[in-house]
Design an enzyme around this catalytic site. Structure first.
Site, PDB file in Angstrom:
ATOM      1  N   PRO A 223      15.621  38.481  -7.468  1.00 35.54           N
ATOM      2  CA  PRO A 223      14.926  38.263  -6.188  1.00 35.54           C
ATOM      3  C   PRO A 223      15.636  37.216  -5.334  1.00 35.54           C
ATOM      4  O   PRO A 223      16.147  36.215  -5.833  1.00 35.54           O
ATOM      5  CB  PRO A 223      13.532  37.780  -6.622  1.00 35.54           C
ATOM      6  CG  PRO A 223      13.365  38.279  -8.013  1.00 35.54           C
ATOM      7  CD  PRO A 223      14.733  38.267  -8.629  1.00 35.54           C
ATOM      8  N   GLY A 224      15.654  37.467  -4.037  1.00 39.56           N
ATOM      9  CA  GLY A 224      16.202  36.498  -3.097  1.00 39.56           C
ATOM     10  C   GLY A 224      17.684  36.601  -2.848  1.00 39.56           C
ATOM     11  O   GLY A 224      18.255  35.739  -2.172  1.00 39.56           O
ATOM     12  N   THR A 225      18.339  37.633  -3.364  1.00 39.45           N
ATOM     13  CA  THR A 225      19.790  37.734  -3.197  1.00 39.45           C
ATOM     14  C   THR A 225      20.181  38.529  -1.957  1.00 39.45           C
ATOM     15  O   THR A 225      21.374  38.720  -1.718  1.00 39.45           O
ATOM     16  CB  THR A 225      20.422  38.384  -4.441  1.00 39.45           C
ATOM     17  OG1 THR A 225      19.735  39.608  -4.739  1.00 39.45           O
ATOM     18  CG2 THR A 225      20.323  37.443  -5.629  1.00 39.45           C
ATOM     19  N   GLY A 226      19.244  39.031  -1.187  1.00 43.32           N
ATOM     20  CA  GLY A 226      19.553  39.648   0.096  1.00 43.32           C
ATOM     21  C   GLY A 226      19.650  41.152   0.071  1.00 43.32           C
ATOM     22  O   GLY A 226      20.348  41.733   0.914  1.00 43.32           O
ATOM     23  N   HIS A 443      12.821   7.618 -21.100  1.00 42.55           N
ATOM     24  CA  HIS A 443      12.937   9.052 -21.366  1.00 42.55           C
ATOM     25  C   HIS A 443      14.072   9.662 -20.541  1.00 42.55           C
ATOM     26  O   HIS A 443      14.937  10.373 -21.088  1.00 42.55           O
ATOM     27  CB  HIS A 443      11.606   9.738 -21.030  1.00 42.55           C
ATOM     28  CG  HIS A 443      11.594  11.200 -21.327  1.00 42.55           C
ATOM     29  ND1 HIS A 443      11.061  11.732 -22.471  1.00 42.55           N
ATOM     30  CD2 HIS A 443      12.068  12.268 -20.616  1.00 42.55           C
ATOM     31  CE1 HIS A 443      11.194  13.045 -22.463  1.00 42.55           C
ATOM     32  NE2 HIS A 443      11.798  13.399 -21.339  1.00 42.55           N
ATOM     33  N   GLU A 444      14.086   9.397 -19.229  1.00 39.96           N
ATOM     34  CA  GLU A 444      15.126   9.972 -18.379  1.00 39.96           C
ATOM     35  C   GLU A 444      16.486   9.348 -18.675  1.00 39.96           C
ATOM     36  O   GLU A 444      17.511  10.036 -18.604  1.00 39.96           O
ATOM     37  CB  GLU A 444      14.764   9.783 -16.903  1.00 39.96           C
ATOM     38  CG  GLU A 444      13.427  10.369 -16.486  1.00 39.96           C
ATOM     39  CD  GLU A 444      13.305  11.846 -16.784  1.00 39.96           C
ATOM     40  OE1 GLU A 444      14.357  12.536 -16.868  1.00 39.96           O
ATOM     41  OE2 GLU A 444      12.172  12.335 -16.958  1.00 39.96           O
ATOM     42  N   HIS A 447      18.132  11.161 -21.576  1.00 31.14           N
ATOM     43  CA  HIS A 447      18.830  12.385 -21.160  1.00 31.14           C
ATOM     44  C   HIS A 447      20.169  12.053 -20.522  1.00 31.14           C
ATOM     45  O   HIS A 447      21.206  12.638 -20.860  1.00 31.14           O
ATOM     46  CB  HIS A 447      17.979  13.156 -20.137  1.00 31.14           C
ATOM     47  CG  HIS A 447      16.741  13.764 -20.695  1.00 31.14           C
ATOM     48  ND1 HIS A 447      16.745  14.566 -21.813  1.00 31.14           N
ATOM     49  CD2 HIS A 447      15.443  13.712 -20.286  1.00 31.14           C
ATOM     50  CE1 HIS A 447      15.510  14.983 -22.069  1.00 31.14           C
ATOM     51  NE2 HIS A 447      14.703  14.459 -21.155  1.00 31.14           N
ATOM     52  N   ASP A 519      11.036  19.951 -22.428  1.00 30.75           N
ATOM     53  CA  ASP A 519      12.334  19.891 -23.107  1.00 30.75           C
ATOM     54  C   ASP A 519      12.309  20.696 -24.405  1.00 30.75           C
ATOM     55  O   ASP A 519      13.266  21.399 -24.728  1.00 30.75           O
ATOM     56  CB  ASP A 519      12.701  18.434 -23.409  1.00 30.75           C
ATOM     57  CG  ASP A 519      12.800  17.594 -22.148  1.00 30.75           C
ATOM     58  OD1 ASP A 519      13.170  18.153 -21.099  1.00 30.75           O
ATOM     59  OD2 ASP A 519      12.502  16.387 -22.214  1.00 30.75           O
TER      60      ASP A 519
END
Length: 646
Positions: A223-226, A443-444, A447, A519
């Site tokens: 979806p959304g590729t034109g 936490h971030e 990552h 995660d």
């Protein structure tokens, strides 16, 4: 020469069609209103006279005050008094005035005391009233009968047109102003469709070489590729009639309607050949036959059978091309995809970095851009974005620029709109406790540090602890270039980095939070895909487990065919668990060894909240001075700060 089209007939079923019907009913209403005014007007009544009762009339006669009595029309009695004044009395038309007066005791002498006259009155109101009584019901009956006949004719027309196609046809005069120049990021698809348009415009060029026109072109992509935009561009470029319809418009609750509409659509197209038929979302009627609950008598299958016959049946040389679009090619019937029906499959995937740059240039055309707005850099940052996503990104940036009362779209608005499209808007009003803020930062940071340390992961472009959408914070790793193949090492490093948030919480706080739920979903999917789809398990070997060739109308998980034993299922679960546990232990080891980097990043995030790629890499390389930043606050219950690096 005046080419203005004639005004449409808005009421074909009326005996007075078009605007004449409106004039007819307006004139009729005006006549009825005038008749009502005449009917209820009383021109014979003397408005300057006083009305009296019969008793008062008798009293005037007995007192000798009446000089003349004039009866008009048998009803209006005008009484002239000796004083010169006129009064009126109304009597019934059938009654005799003298008999009534004698009944009330008036003698013959008193009756002879005044002059009596009878005059014919103006009976126009009575006649008009009678006409109203006769005409109005007749007109009402005529109107009711006309409405009933009109509804019957309308119902017959609807019944006859129920099986007709509802396709919208576009011709030269009303062709949309969308061309191939407005479509960017899919050059191969444009070349395929340009040939179709060229064949319709110059068929001799191909017929000389014995080439046959393709029967159909299937545009496939997420979806959304034109896909629909490309169909509009074909309509804008081709000089032939363009019929467009959605796949769901064929099917109704009545059996046979879909097939009838297909026949009508192709008959209309043949009458105007050469022509193009575009069917959007063809998977609505093109699913595998035999999968429905109705078997071969399913209405959807009857519609599909008619489409198959029309596209490649006994009739040939129709000079009609069928274009269709779908994002589910896996569920289409094989008979629909064979050569002779949809000869060409045009894949419209998410654009690469070059395509994204071209799409962004199309959508930024005509919009004021600030000098710092780098479209090429934005194209590198928007990996995985579809054409619709990029259009939405530019639109959000323009809205954000207007909200900030700026005159040009800057890079800050573009990056902010990218975050809005990806994660959602910032939740600035959300009140976050100090404990949650520190937990989110660790936490971030877990990552981000692992994304920096592990060699086969994507570099971090942004890290923030500002809540956005449903996330309390996020790390945005983006590749420097588009990747189409992924190695086993990439999956292992990505799993370890995704588990870095949970690992950091365990190292620092010796406990877990619910922040790692998303995660865990991702790493479980990656690990299971490594084992069951990509053959990346040394224990289970190079094979796949499970097949998606299940029932089309059932859910994906329910419809998956299980082609392995219970023992193999246990081995798959054990291998998935081994991969996840190995990478989790690896993440904890790396974070423990680089605890100083973890604490430095947390200290910076708690003060600045957001960090871009350049600042993050300088911080990891030790080029940022943290002496002026406040220390990490104490959030433990025993009064101690999180354990620092030794």
């Amino acid at each position: 020469m005046n080419n203005k089209p004639s005004e449409p007939n808005n009421d074909n079923n009326s005996p007075f069609p078009g605007r004449n019907a409106q004039r007819f009913w307006l004139i009729l209403g005006g006549v009825l209103l005038l008749l009502l005014l005449f009917a209820f007007a009383t021109p014979n009544n003397l408005s300057n006279s006083n009305s009296i009762s019969l008793n008062e009339f008798v009293d005037h006669i007995k007192d000798g005050e009446v000089s003349r009595v004039v009866v008009r029309g048998g009803q209006d009695v005008v009484i002239t008094l000796t004083s010169g004044a006129n009064v009126t009395y109304y009597k019934e038309r059938e009654t005799n005035l003298f008999s009534v007066l004698q009944t009330y005791g008036v003698t013959d002498t008193e009756l002879n005391s005044f002059r009596y006259e009878e005059r014919p009155g103006d009976n126009t109101s009575g006649v008009l009233f009678q006409l109203m009584v006769a005409i109005v019901p007749t007109l009402l009956i005529f109107w009711v009968l006309w409405r009933m006949m009109r509804s019957v004719r309308t119902g017959q027309d609807q019944a006859l047109s129920f099986g007709r196609s509802r396709a919208r046809v576009t011709r030269d005069m009303e062709r949309p102003q969308v061309t191939f120049a407005d479509v960017a990021g899919c050059e191969e698809a444009k070349e395929e469709l340009k040939e179709i348009v060229e064949f319709l415009k110059e068929p001799e060029k191909f017929i000389r070489l014995g080439a046959r026109i393709p029967k159909g072109v299937l545009m496939v992509g997420p979806p959304g590729t034109g896909k629909t935009l490309m169909a509009r561009a074909v309509a804008g470029e081709a000089g032939v009639p363009f019929f467009s319809i959605s796949g769901s418009e064929f099917v109704e609750m009545f059996v046979g309607v879909g097939a009838s509409r297909v026949r009508d659509l192709f008959e209309r197209a043949k009458s105007e050949a050469p022509a193009i038929i575009f069917v959007d979302e063809i998977d609505a009627v093109g699913r595998h036959r035999g999968a429905g609950l109705g078997g071969g008598h399913d209405e959807r299958e009857q519609t599909l059978n008619q489409i198959l016959v029309e596209m490649d049946g006994f009739e040939t040389g129709t000079n009609i091309i069928v274009c269709a679009a779908t994002n589910r090619p896996d569920i289409l019937d094989p008979a629909l995809l064979r050569p002779g029906r949809f000869d060409r499959k045009v894949v419209m995937d998410n654009p690469d970095i070059k395509g994204r740059g071209e799409i962004l240039k199309v959508h930024t055309k005509g919009k004021p851009l600030a000098p710092d707005a780098d479209v090429d850099a934005l194209a590198r940052m928007t990996v995985g974005f579809s054409g619709a996503d990029l259009e939405n990104l530019i639109n959000e940036a323009a809205i954000l620029t207007a909200r900030r009362n700026k005159k040009a779209i800057g890079m800050s608005e573009l990056t902010e709109s990218m975050d809005r499209v990806t994660m959602g808007p910032e939740r600035k009003s959300r009140v976050i406790s100090e404990r949650d803020k520190v937990t989110t930062a660790y936490h971030e940071a877990g990552h981000a540090v692992l994304f920096y340390l592990l060699p086969h992961t994507n570099p971090v472009h942004k890290i923030t602890i500002v809540p956005r959408g449903r996330a309390g914070g996020y790390v945005l790793p983006l590749p420097d270039e588009d990747n189409f193949f992924y190695s086993k090492e990439y999956f292992e490093d990505t799993i370890a980095a995704a588990l870095g948030g949970r690992a950091a919480e365990e190292i620092v706080f010796s406990q877990f939070t619910t922040g790692a739920s998303n995660d865990l979903e991702k790493v479980t999917y990656y690990a299971r895909s490594m084992v069951t789809r990509y053959g990346m398990s040394d224990r289970l070997g190079p094979r796949t487990f499970g097949s998606s060739n299940g029932a089309i109308f059932l859910g994906r998980e329910i419809g998956e065919t299980r082609d392995y034993s219970e023992q193999a299922a246990e081995e798959i679960d054990a291998e998935v668990h081994r991969i996840l546990q190995t990478q989790y232990n690896r993440a904890k080891t790396l974070l423990s060894e680089n605890r100083s980097k973890l604490d430095a990043l947390v200290q910076f995030l708690l003060d600045r909240e957001t960090l871009d790629r350049q600042g993050f890499e300088e911080l990891m390389e030790g080029k940022v001075d943290l002496n002026g930043l406040p220390p990490i606050p104490d959030i433990s219950s025993n009064g101690k700060r999180p354990a620092a690096a030794q």
